[in-house]
Design a protein around this motif. Structure first.
Motif, short mmCIF file in Angstrom:
data_model
loop_
_atom_site.label_atom_id
_atom_site.label_comp_id
_atom_site.label_asym_id
_atom_site.label_seq_id
_atom_site.Cartn_x
_atom_site.Cartn_y
_atom_site.Cartn_z
N GLY A 154 -16.70 -12.98 -9.78
CA GLY A 154 -17.77 -12.05 -10.16
C GLY A 154 -18.70 -11.76 -9.01
N ASN A 155 -19.05 -12.78 -8.23
CA ASN A 155 -19.92 -12.57 -7.07
C ASN A 155 -19.23 -11.73 -5.99
N ILE A 156 -17.96 -12.01 -5.74
CA ILE A 156 -17.22 -11.24 -4.74
C ILE A 156 -17.07 -9.79 -5.21
N SER A 157 -16.77 -9.61 -6.48
CA SER A 157 -16.61 -8.26 -7.02
C SER A 157 -17.90 -7.47 -6.93
N CYS A 158 -19.03 -8.14 -7.14
CA CYS A 158 -20.33 -7.46 -7.04
C CYS A 158 -20.53 -6.89 -5.64
N ALA A 159 -20.16 -7.64 -4.62
CA ALA A 159 -20.30 -7.15 -3.24
C ALA A 159 -19.46 -5.88 -3.04
N VAL A 160 -18.24 -5.89 -3.58
CA VAL A 160 -17.37 -4.72 -3.46
C VAL A 160 -17.95 -3.53 -4.24
N ILE A 161 -18.49 -3.79 -5.42
CA ILE A 161 -19.09 -2.73 -6.25
C ILE A 161 -20.27 -2.09 -5.53
N MET A 162 -21.06 -2.88 -4.84
CA MET A 162 -22.20 -2.33 -4.10
C MET A 162 -21.75 -1.41 -2.97
N VAL A 163 -20.65 -1.74 -2.32
CA VAL A 163 -20.10 -0.85 -1.29
C VAL A 163 -19.71 0.47 -1.92
N GLY A 164 -19.06 0.41 -3.07
CA GLY A 164 -18.68 1.62 -3.77
C GLY A 164 -19.88 2.45 -4.18
N MET A 165 -20.93 1.80 -4.67
CA MET A 165 -22.14 2.52 -5.08
C MET A 165 -22.75 3.28 -3.91
N MET A 166 -22.86 2.61 -2.77
CA MET A 166 -23.44 3.26 -1.60
C MET A 166 -22.57 4.43 -1.13
N SER A 167 -21.26 4.28 -1.24
CA SER A 167 -20.35 5.36 -0.84
C SER A 167 -20.55 6.59 -1.70
N PHE A 168 -20.70 6.41 -3.02
CA PHE A 168 -20.90 7.55 -3.90
C PHE A 168 -22.29 8.15 -3.72
N ALA A 169 -23.28 7.33 -3.35
CA ALA A 169 -24.60 7.89 -3.04
C ALA A 169 -24.52 8.81 -1.84
N MET A 170 -23.79 8.40 -0.82
CA MET A 170 -23.64 9.24 0.37
C MET A 170 -22.81 10.49 0.09
N LEU A 171 -21.80 10.36 -0.76
CA LEU A 171 -21.00 11.54 -1.13
C LEU A 171 -21.85 12.54 -1.90
N THR A 172 -22.68 12.05 -2.81
CA THR A 172 -23.59 12.94 -3.56
C THR A 172 -24.55 13.64 -2.61
N LEU A 173 -25.07 12.89 -1.65
CA LEU A 173 -25.99 13.49 -0.67
C LEU A 173 -25.28 14.58 0.13
N TYR A 174 -24.08 14.30 0.60
CA TYR A 174 -23.33 15.29 1.39
C TYR A 174 -23.08 16.56 0.60
N LEU A 175 -22.61 16.43 -0.64
CA LEU A 175 -22.29 17.60 -1.44
C LEU A 175 -23.53 18.40 -1.83
N SER A 176 -24.62 17.69 -2.10
CA SER A 176 -25.86 18.40 -2.45
C SER A 176 -26.40 19.19 -1.26
N ARG A 177 -26.33 18.61 -0.07
CA ARG A 177 -26.79 19.33 1.13
C ARG A 177 -25.85 20.48 1.47
N ARG A 178 -24.56 20.30 1.22
CA ARG A 178 -23.62 21.40 1.44
C ARG A 178 -23.97 22.58 0.53
N ASP A 179 -24.28 22.28 -0.73
CA ASP A 179 -24.64 23.35 -1.67
C ASP A 179 -25.94 24.03 -1.26
N GLU A 180 -26.89 23.25 -0.75
CA GLU A 180 -28.17 23.83 -0.30
C GLU A 180 -27.93 24.80 0.87
N LYS A 181 -27.05 24.41 1.80
CA LYS A 181 -26.76 25.28 2.95
C LYS A 181 -26.06 26.56 2.49
N ARG A 182 -25.14 26.42 1.56
CA ARG A 182 -24.44 27.59 1.04
C ARG A 182 -25.42 28.52 0.32
#
Length: 501
Positions: A441-469
């Motif tokens: 459970g502790n090891i999985s939590c560390a992996v889940i946090m990496v995934g969360m940060m990745s999706f936060a950055m993907l959301t940021l990228y796509l939102s800024r792409r839409d703003e530029k468009r």
């Protein structure tokens, strides 16, 4: 001079007082309106969320305070009881949030206080349970009644507040999720010490009765002060006609659209943009990345004089983990002011993700009983990501603000699918029989946090792409309009001078 620097010079500078509280730099009438709104909406939201988490947490407090022994619970029975609540909670969320766009929230929200009364009744009935199956059935109906609340309140909050106000309100309201379990711990301690054995009832049964009674007056208050949306609220003792005009103008300026009609094309359109596919996984990963925090109470419970040389009392088991909640409250409020001041939602997500990942790795590497002080401190630090819920849903409200129905659907899906995973993932990652070690459970939590940060950055990228468009589209439209106006002017000049066209 670049257009960026020109825009920054034209943008008015915010006074420092607005960073302390966002209404202090607003006109007096708008300030009075927001004060009324905060008093009504946030007061009811926070109190109701407090009672919801009070009723959600009490099952764990009761379990470690005698219920396990009295009802002969074994193995992963507590996991299954929690899963029953989660299943009920998942079923009602999306239908509830979709309906709120079709009927006035005060009408639908009149069901929210009604559902509060229902979940308080089921909570009190838990005091009569005599076996595992009855607890499972009652917890399912408690979850079903509570499912109407959280996504609906987040949607309504997103319908009234602007970007520099939204995170603070969403997070202030969300701190109740930490205060409720704190209060539940103290209540269980008081019930065990003061009421254990009164009228033949053990202390853990008194906890359910007291929690249910606390919810009743909060539900009754909801019938009085729960507001509608800006677009359909009528003048009343709470809001004047001028204040409602201000409310609608505020939302119009930021492109937050009122409800319209559902069509087949609109519903299909929910699935044709990226918002559903980044915001929902982001929220699912956040919501399922704090499992190490749940182990602390079982860690205290596991100490025995025979094996570890010490043991904790029932009062200590219920109160010592409350430091986690204090940490969550502090970090939640820090994230709220930080995010609104910067007008950015992602920096606190990266900070909390890195922090929780590091803590989870440290817990996996730390012996359970030989480094008590270290492990105690690490458990207290597992709750730093708990305050991200308000930020993620504030982000969802903003990114989908131009379509009210889509906004409602995305917010509901975030919470619903988070609990879909929560219904079974803890049984896999942190089974009761492996507490308090739960290495995977502790090891999985560390992996889940990496995934969360990745999706936060993907959301940021796509939102800024839409703003530029969108900015490029506006520039092209402005150029086309200027060309058309120039052609019209030239044609008019020629017609006036008599020249052939």
């Amino acid at each position: 001079m670049s257009s960026v620097s020109s825009a920054s010079e034209l943008k008015p500078k915010r006074p420092w007082t607005s960073y302390v509280w966002d209404t202090w730099d607003k006109p007096p009438e708008e300030r009075r309106f927001l004060f009324k709104l905060d008093c009504c909406l946030l007061t009811y939201a926070a109190l109701s969320y407090f009672s919801k988490y009070l009723d959600q947490q009490n099952i764990t407090n009761a379990y470690v305070s005698g219920m396990k022994e009295d009802l002969n619970l074994v193995g992963n029975d507590l996991n299954y009881i929690t899963t029953a609540w989660t299943c009920g909670y998942v079923i009602g969320q999306i239908p509830s949030n979709m309906l709120i766009t079709r009927v006035r929230p005060s009408i639908w929200a009149s069901l929210i206080p009604a559902m509060e009364l229902i979940w308080s009744a089921f909570t009190m009935i838990l005091a009569t349970t005599k076996n595992f199956s009855s607890v499972v059935a009652l917890r399912f109906f408690v979850g079903l009644a509570e499912s109407t609340f959280y996504p609906a309140i987040q949607y309504v909050i997103g319908s009234w507040y602007k970007g520099d106000e939204l995170a603070k309100r969403a997070c202030i309201f969300h701190t109740a999720s930490a205060i409720g379990p704190m209060f539940s711990g103290f209540l269980q301690t008081g019930a065990y010490n003061g009421l254990n054995g009164v009228h033949g009832l053990p202390g853990w049964k008194w906890l359910f009765i007291i929690d249910g009674l606390i919810t009743v007056p909060i539900a009754l208050l909801g019938f009085l002060i729960m507001p509608d949306l800006p677009s359909n609220t009528k003048p009343s003792i709470f809001y004047t006609e001028e204040q409602l005009r201000i409310a609608n103008e505020r939302m119009e300026k930021i492109g937050r659209k009122p409800p319209t009609h559902y069509t087949k094309a609109k519903v299909i359109g929910f699935f044709k943009t990226w918002h559903l596919y980044t915001l929902v996984p982001l929220y699912v990963l956040f919501n399922n990345g704090s499992y190490p925090s749940q182990s602390m109470i079982f860690w205290f419970k596991s100490f025995t004089v025979e094996e570890q040389g010490r043991a904790f009392s029932i009062a200590q088991i219920n109160t010592y983990p409350l430091g986690q909640n204090v940490m969550q409250i502090i970090t939640t409020l820090v994230y709220a002011w930080w995010s609104d001041a910067m007008q950015l939602r992602w920096p606190p997500m990266l900070f909390a993700g890195c922090w929780n990942m590091s803590v989870a790795i440290a817990l996996a590497a730390t012996p359970v009983y030989t480094h008590i002080g270290t492990r105690w401190a690490l458990y207290y630090m597992t709750s730093v990501s708990g305050g991200l819920s308000g930020l993620i849903l504030a982000w969802a409200n903003e990114l989908t603000g131009n379509d009210s129905e889509k906004r409602s659907f995305v917010v509901a899906c975030c919470n619903t699918f988070a609990y879909v995973f929560q219904a079974w993932l803890p049984i896999v990652l942190i089974p009761q029989v492996e507490q308090p070690r739960v290495l995977k459970g502790n090891i999985s939590c560390a992996v889940i946090m990496v995934g969360m940060m990745s999706f936060a950055m993907l959301t940021l990228y796509l939102s800024r792409r839409d703003e530029k468009r969108a900015a490029a589209g506006r520039s092209a439209a402005e150029e086309d309009s200027a060309s058309i106006n120039e052609a019209r002017k030239e044609s008019l000049d020629k017609s006036v001078t008599g020249l052939p066209l």
